[in-house]
Design a protein around this motif. Structure first.
Motif, PDB file in Angstrom:
ATOM      1  N   ARG A  36      38.481  34.012  29.097  1.00  0.00           N
ATOM      2  CA  ARG A  36      39.081  35.070  29.093  1.00  0.00           C
ATOM      3  C   ARG A  36      39.205  35.873  30.450  1.00  0.00           C
ATOM      4  O   ARG A  36      40.064  36.127  30.983  1.00  0.00           O
ATOM      5  CB  ARG A  36      38.667  36.201  27.922  1.00  0.00           C
ATOM      6  N   THR A  37      37.883  35.880  31.021  1.00  0.00           N
ATOM      7  CA  THR A  37      38.033  36.502  32.226  1.00  0.00           C
ATOM      8  C   THR A  37      38.743  35.776  33.248  1.00  0.00           C
ATOM      9  O   THR A  37      39.520  36.595  34.088  1.00  0.00           O
ATOM     10  CB  THR A  37      36.458  36.451  32.641  1.00  0.00           C
ATOM     11  N   GLU A  38      38.913  34.504  33.349  1.00  0.00           N
ATOM     12  CA  GLU A  38      39.507  33.673  34.326  1.00  0.00           C
ATOM     13  C   GLU A  38      40.965  33.921  33.885  1.00  0.00           C
ATOM     14  O   GLU A  38      41.687  34.059  34.951  1.00  0.00           O
ATOM     15  CB  GLU A  38      39.102  32.379  33.994  1.00  0.00           C
ATOM     16  N   VAL A  39      41.414  33.944  32.527  1.00  0.00           N
ATOM     17  CA  VAL A  39      42.838  34.344  32.446  1.00  0.00           C
ATOM     18  C   VAL A  39      43.447  35.883  32.786  1.00  0.00           C
ATOM     19  O   VAL A  39      44.440  35.928  33.573  1.00  0.00           O
ATOM     20  CB  VAL A  39      43.097  34.241  31.008  1.00  0.00           C
ATOM     21  N   VAL A  40      42.564  36.657  32.577  1.00  0.00           N
ATOM     22  CA  VAL A  40      42.823  38.053  33.093  1.00  0.00           C
ATOM     23  C   VAL A  40      42.768  37.972  34.566  1.00  0.00           C
ATOM     24  O   VAL A  40      43.837  38.572  35.187  1.00  0.00           O
ATOM     25  CB  VAL A  40      41.789  39.147  32.497  1.00  0.00           C
ATOM     26  N   ASN A  41      41.972  37.685  35.405  1.00  0.00           N
ATOM     27  CA  ASN A  41      41.933  37.531  36.803  1.00  0.00           C
ATOM     28  C   ASN A  41      43.343  36.701  37.243  1.00  0.00           C
ATOM     29  O   ASN A  41      43.908  37.051  38.329  1.00  0.00           O
ATOM     30  CB  ASN A  41      40.742  36.799  37.343  1.00  0.00           C
ATOM     31  N   SER A  42      43.713  35.654  36.595  1.00  0.00           N
ATOM     32  CA  SER A  42      44.875  34.948  37.059  1.00  0.00           C
ATOM     33  C   SER A  42      46.119  35.674  36.817  1.00  0.00           C
ATOM     34  O   SER A  42      46.998  35.700  37.732  1.00  0.00           O
ATOM     35  CB  SER A  42      44.860  33.732  36.123  1.00  0.00           C
ATOM     36  N   LEU A  43      46.142  36.326  35.477  1.00  0.00           N
ATOM     37  CA  LEU A  43      47.306  37.184  35.314  1.00  0.00           C
ATOM     38  C   LEU A  43      47.295  38.337  36.532  1.00  0.00           C
ATOM     39  O   LEU A  43      48.477  38.596  36.801  1.00  0.00           O
ATOM     40  CB  LEU A  43      47.120  37.606  33.826  1.00  0.00           C
ATOM     41  N   SER A  44      46.237  38.749  36.755  1.00  0.00           N
ATOM     42  CA  SER A  44      46.172  39.888  37.712  1.00  0.00           C
ATOM     43  C   SER A  44      46.673  39.321  39.122  1.00  0.00           C
ATOM     44  O   SER A  44      47.537  40.019  40.041  1.00  0.00           O
ATOM     45  CB  SER A  44      44.645  40.451  38.046  1.00  0.00           C
ATOM     46  N   ASP A  45      46.323  38.215  39.349  1.00  0.00           N
ATOM     47  CA  ASP A  45      46.739  37.676  40.749  1.00  0.00           C
ATOM     48  C   ASP A  45      48.273  37.373  40.813  1.00  0.00           C
ATOM     49  O   ASP A  45      49.088  37.835  41.670  1.00  0.00           O
ATOM     50  CB  ASP A  45      45.955  36.369  40.955  1.00  0.00           C
ATOM     51  N   SER A 100      45.076  42.761  29.657  1.00  0.00           N
ATOM     52  CA  SER A 100      44.201  42.424  28.680  1.00  0.00           C
ATOM     53  C   SER A 100      44.968  41.748  27.548  1.00  0.00           C
ATOM     54  O   SER A 100      44.621  40.960  27.051  1.00  0.00           O
ATOM     55  CB  SER A 100      43.384  43.695  28.415  1.00  0.00           C
ATOM     56  N   ARG A 101      46.041  42.535  27.032  1.00  0.00           N
ATOM     57  CA  ARG A 101      46.766  42.098  25.658  1.00  0.00           C
ATOM     58  C   ARG A 101      47.049  40.771  25.906  1.00  0.00           C
ATOM     59  O   ARG A 101      47.401  39.867  25.000  1.00  0.00           O
ATOM     60  CB  ARG A 101      47.548  43.107  25.244  1.00  0.00           C
ATOM     61  N   LEU A 102      47.880  40.577  27.084  1.00  0.00           N
ATOM     62  CA  LEU A 102      48.626  39.278  27.554  1.00  0.00           C
ATOM     63  C   LEU A 102      47.533  38.367  27.629  1.00  0.00           C
ATOM     64  O   LEU A 102      47.955  37.022  27.179  1.00  0.00           O
ATOM     65  CB  LEU A 102      49.332  39.536  28.715  1.00  0.00           C
ATOM     66  N   ALA A 103      46.463  38.455  28.134  1.00  0.00           N
ATOM     67  CA  ALA A 103      45.401  37.308  28.139  1.00  0.00           C
ATOM     68  C   ALA A 103      45.039  36.989  26.863  1.00  0.00           C
ATOM     69  O   ALA A 103      44.979  35.766  26.568  1.00  0.00           O
ATOM     70  CB  ALA A 103      44.306  37.713  29.041  1.00  0.00           C
ATOM     71  N   ASP A 104      44.773  37.813  26.005  1.00  0.00           N
ATOM     72  CA  ASP A 104      44.438  37.452  24.327  1.00  0.00           C
ATOM     73  C   ASP A 104      45.690  36.598  23.985  1.00  0.00           C
ATOM     74  O   ASP A 104      45.601  35.499  23.028  1.00  0.00           O
ATOM     75  CB  ASP A 104      44.228  38.663  23.753  1.00  0.00           C
ATOM     76  N   PHE A 105      47.083  36.923  24.105  1.00  0.00           N
ATOM     77  CA  PHE A 105      48.129  36.301  23.600  1.00  0.00           C
ATOM     78  C   PHE A 105      48.001  34.892  24.043  1.00  0.00           C
ATOM     79  O   PHE A 105      48.303  34.042  23.369  1.00  0.00           O
ATOM     80  CB  PHE A 105      49.169  37.016  23.928  1.00  0.00           C
ATOM     81  N   ILE A 106      47.959  34.801  25.267  1.00  0.00           N
ATOM     82  CA  ILE A 106      47.951  33.584  26.068  1.00  0.00           C
ATOM     83  C   ILE A 106      46.830  32.610  25.501  1.00  0.00           C
ATOM     84  O   ILE A 106      47.182  31.327  25.266  1.00  0.00           O
ATOM     85  CB  ILE A 106      47.967  33.382  27.648  1.00  0.00           C
TER      86      ILE A 106
END
Length: 752
Positions: A36-45, A100-106
């Motif tokens: 989840r941390t990786e997804v959040v970081n990726s989305l932020s990038d 945060s919410r988009l990461a959970d959705f993905i």
């Protein structure tokens, strides 16, 4: 030119299961895990690169607060899809509006796939994303209309108009309750642009062909289709899977009507969406004559349709635009009030236009701060109707503190309502509304608003033109022409004439809708009845009465309040009491009661006022005369000019029994003739007022003895609820002219 026949067929029109996750519910198993941390970081990038921001992304801050709009949202979701090998649409960003919410959705979306942490890590991406792969498509410039008649405007994922192309597609046979149409023309709506970009809230799963409305010829019918045949020319909405911009389309018969003969296919396909949307909106707004309506973006399809309907309702429309050409067009079609919403003083100018009272109705199709402006411009009891649902999804916080004077806000998305299964029930039925549209067109009260027609080969050019917002009215795609046609000048002339026709033929809005004129099966009749019942309130708007010792309703009410006894001895001008009265009820040929409720002046009648000859009036039962007089008074009491009800669907329901006037030897009927028959027939009694005023509703005489008046009122209410009439006269009349009924009732001990 490449040969379309060698391309593989794409099965794109079969129903597909969309991704349906509740955006408010998330599985806690993903929290605090490395993935989840990786997804959040990726989305932020990705977000930083899309918006060119250097500041660190806060995971719980909404994307819209970072300045993400409809354009950058498309780029953002493209980057996400490329990074995670997903096929999300831009609308998912609004359902899951934070990192945060988009990461959970993905992670939910990928939970069924074999995905490693490395697969989820996104390296630095180039700003420019590659287009969606198009290995099996042909560019529009390489297609000749008619070369292959099975092509569709295919959308495979979030993309640009320039990368969307016609492709050979296979359309399945129509299912139960459906027909297949060979499309002659399809209409371009702005939601088509949103579908291409992945922004439309209720679009189907990829891949699909957009297109919400079509016209054409029926080539196949599915099981259970009874009232549509092969060869019929029709116009229709495309339903759940869309598919309008295609050579063939399957549509439900519930969303279809026969094309008016006065319209071309190109004109016909432009109407369903804009009519249904604005008609439903004005029904919800309960528009009334002389009310003011602010129509935002009035030069567009919905705007020009709303203006026509406002004219028919007798309302006062004010149209807006931000482009000089469109403002001039609105003035040229006869709009008295025009405003530029691009002006910095727009809100103040609109306030001054209404004398600082505000508008009764605001129809909004704008986003951004214009939503707040529209709300601010509501007057006392005003109704704000939002037609741009996407605008609400991207709006900032709204200030509702000024809505303290009984104002209302309502958002409308008829497609979402239809997909939910709620439309078609209650007081609004899509099929009935489409038939109302056809009826208004046939009568010349409503006109299509097409300004440009493009050939199918130029659909990208048409889409691009609509995307710029430069168009007036509607833009449609024809499958039968080979060059574009501009109809703006002709449209201007049509709308000028519509205003004049509307002023002469006002069709005030009610909760009821014109009855479907097409043949109905027994099942459809049952559905119609069920849909109409208990959906309307019924008001008594006028009354009149003549009772013993009371010449009108007010005197009758005063008698009731004061407890006045209005029963009197039988007057001598009816029959002499000395000859007929005896207190002994056992004596034959005598009456043991000498009391009655006596109406005064039942012999007084002005026949010429009702266009009746004095000779005919003499033969008329006083019951007929009395009901004519009191019906006229009741209509006037309701505030209507009785003569203005001509051709109205007004019903007449009267409780009455056969009178004794014809057999009365003391009456005026010396010779029995045709006038005598008419003057003493209870069925003619109810028809007298209908004939006099040219009323077009049901006309019924009812005899259920003492309950006749109540039954008449009940029948009138039923007729209103079933939409058999739009207003009704209901009541009862009873006059005994001779002693015969008096004696009859006493002989049966029926009097007390």
């Amino acid at each position: 030119m490449e040969d379309l026949s060698v391309l593989p067929e794409a099965s794109v029109l079969l129903p597909q299961i969309p991704l349906t996750l509740d955006p408010n519910q998330y599985d806690m198993q993903f929290l605090n895990k490395p993935e989840r941390t990786e997804v959040v970081n990726s989305l932020s990038d990705i977000l930083q690169q899309t918006l060119y921001v250097e500041d660190k992304i806060t995971v719980d801050k909404k994307f819209i607060d970072y300045g993400l709009d409809s354009i950058t949202a498309v780029e953002f979701v493209k980057g996400i899809n490329k990074a995670f090998n997903t096929n999300l649409s831009a609308t998912d960003l609004y359902d899951h509006p934070t990192t945060s919410r988009l990461a959970d959705f993905i992670l939910k979306h990928l939970s069924g796939k074999s995905v490693s942490v490395q697969d989820l890590v996104v390296s630095k991406l180039e700003k420019k994303d590659s287009a969606v792969a198009q290995d099996t498509v042909i560019r529009l410039t390489d297609i000749e209309v008619g070369h292959d008649d099975r092509v569709g405007y295919l959308v495979k994922g979030v993309q640009d108009i320039s990368s969307t192309v016609l492709q050979k597609v296979q359309v399945s046979d129509p299912q139960e309750g459906e027909v297949q149409i060979k499309v002659m023309a399809s209409s371009i709506n702005f939601p088509d642009i949103m579908c291409v970009k992945g922004l439309y809230p209720t679009m189907p799963s990829y891949p699909f062909v957009p297109g919400f409305e079509v016209s054409g010829v029926v080539v196949k019918t599915g099981p259970g289709v009874l009232d549509v045949s092969v060869g019929d020319e029709v116009l229709a909405l495309t339903g759940t899977q869309m598919g309008g911009h295609c050579s063939y389309a399957n549509v439900s018969v519930k969303l279809l009507v026969h094309k008016p003969v006065v319209l071309t296919f190109e004109e016909a396909c432009s109407l369903p969406i804009i009519f249904l949307t604005t008609y439903y909106a004005l029904l919800q707004a309960r528009v009334k004559e002389k009310e003011s309506i602010l129509v935002q973006t009035a030069a567009g399809g919905c705007g020009l349709m709303a203006i026509q309907l406002a004219n028919l309702a007798g309302a006062i429309p004010c149209g807006t635009s931000s482009r000089r050409r469109k403002l001039e067009f609105l003035k040229n079609i006869g709009l008295d009030y025009v405003g530029n919403y691009g002006s910095s003083d727009f809100e103040q100018e609109m306030r001054e236009l209404t004398g600082n009272k505000g508008f009764d109705i605001v129809l909004n199709m704008l986003s951004g701060n214009m939503i707040q402006t529209g709300i601010n411009l509501l007057g006392s009891g005003g109704r704000y109707i939002e037609l741009a649902v996407h605008a609400l999804k991207t709006s900032s916080k709204l200030d509702l503190s000024a809505l303290t004077d009984n104002q209302e806000i309502k958002s409308i998305d008829l497609r979402r309502l239809h997909l939910s299964g709620n439309i078609g029930a209650g007081s609004f039925n899509t099929k009935d509304a489409l038939n109302t549209m056809v009826d208004l067109i046939d009568r010349g009260l409503l006109h299509p608003v097409v300004s440009r027609i493009y050939p199918l080969s130029a659909i990208n050019e048409a889409m691009t033109y609509v995307e710029t917002g430069a168009h007036i009215g509607k833009v449609v795609v024809s499958h039968t022409i080979d060059k574009a046609i501009d109809l703006t000048d002709a449209l201007e002339q049509r709308l000028k004439s519509q205003k004049g026709s509307a002023l002469k033929n006002k069709q005030l809005f009610t909760d009821s809708i014109v009855v479907n004129k097409e043949p109905l099966t027994e099942v459809k009749v049952a559905e119609t009845v069920t849909a109409k019942i208990n959906t309307q309130d019924i008001a008594i708007i006028g009354m009149s009465a003549r009772m013993p010792a009371a010449a009108n309703v007010n005197e009758f009410w005063d008698n009731l309040k004061t407890g006045k006894n209005t029963v009197v001895e039988v007057p001598e001008d009816r029959w002499p009491q000395a000859s007929y009265f005896d207190a002994d009820p056992r004596l034959k040929g005598k009456a043991y009661s000498k009391w009655m409720g006596a109406l005064e002046d039942i012999d007084k009648f002005d026949p010429l006022f009702f266009s009746i000859s004095p000779t005919e009036a003499k033969t008329m039962d006083p019951q007929q005369r009395l009901f004519l007089e009191e019906s006229w008074k009741a209509i006037e009491d309701a505030g209507y000019n009785p003569k203005k009800l001509s051709d109205k669907r007004c019903g007449v329901f009267v409780g009455v029994s056969h009178g004794d006037y014809e057999s009365n030897p003391e009456g005026s009927c010396e010779n029995i003739d045709a006038l005598t028959l008419m003057g003493n027939n209870s069925s003619i009694l109810s028809a007298r007022i209908s004939y006099l005023l040219n009323l077009k509703g049901p006309c019924v005489s009812i005899d259920t003895a003492c309950s006749s008046s109540l039954v008449a009122i009940a029948q009138a209410c039923d007729s209103l609820l079933l939409d058999n009439c739009e207003m009704a006269l209901a009541g009862g009349v009873c006059i005994d002219n001779s002693k015969t009924p008096h004696y009859d009732q006493q002989g049966r001990n029926a009097q007390s």
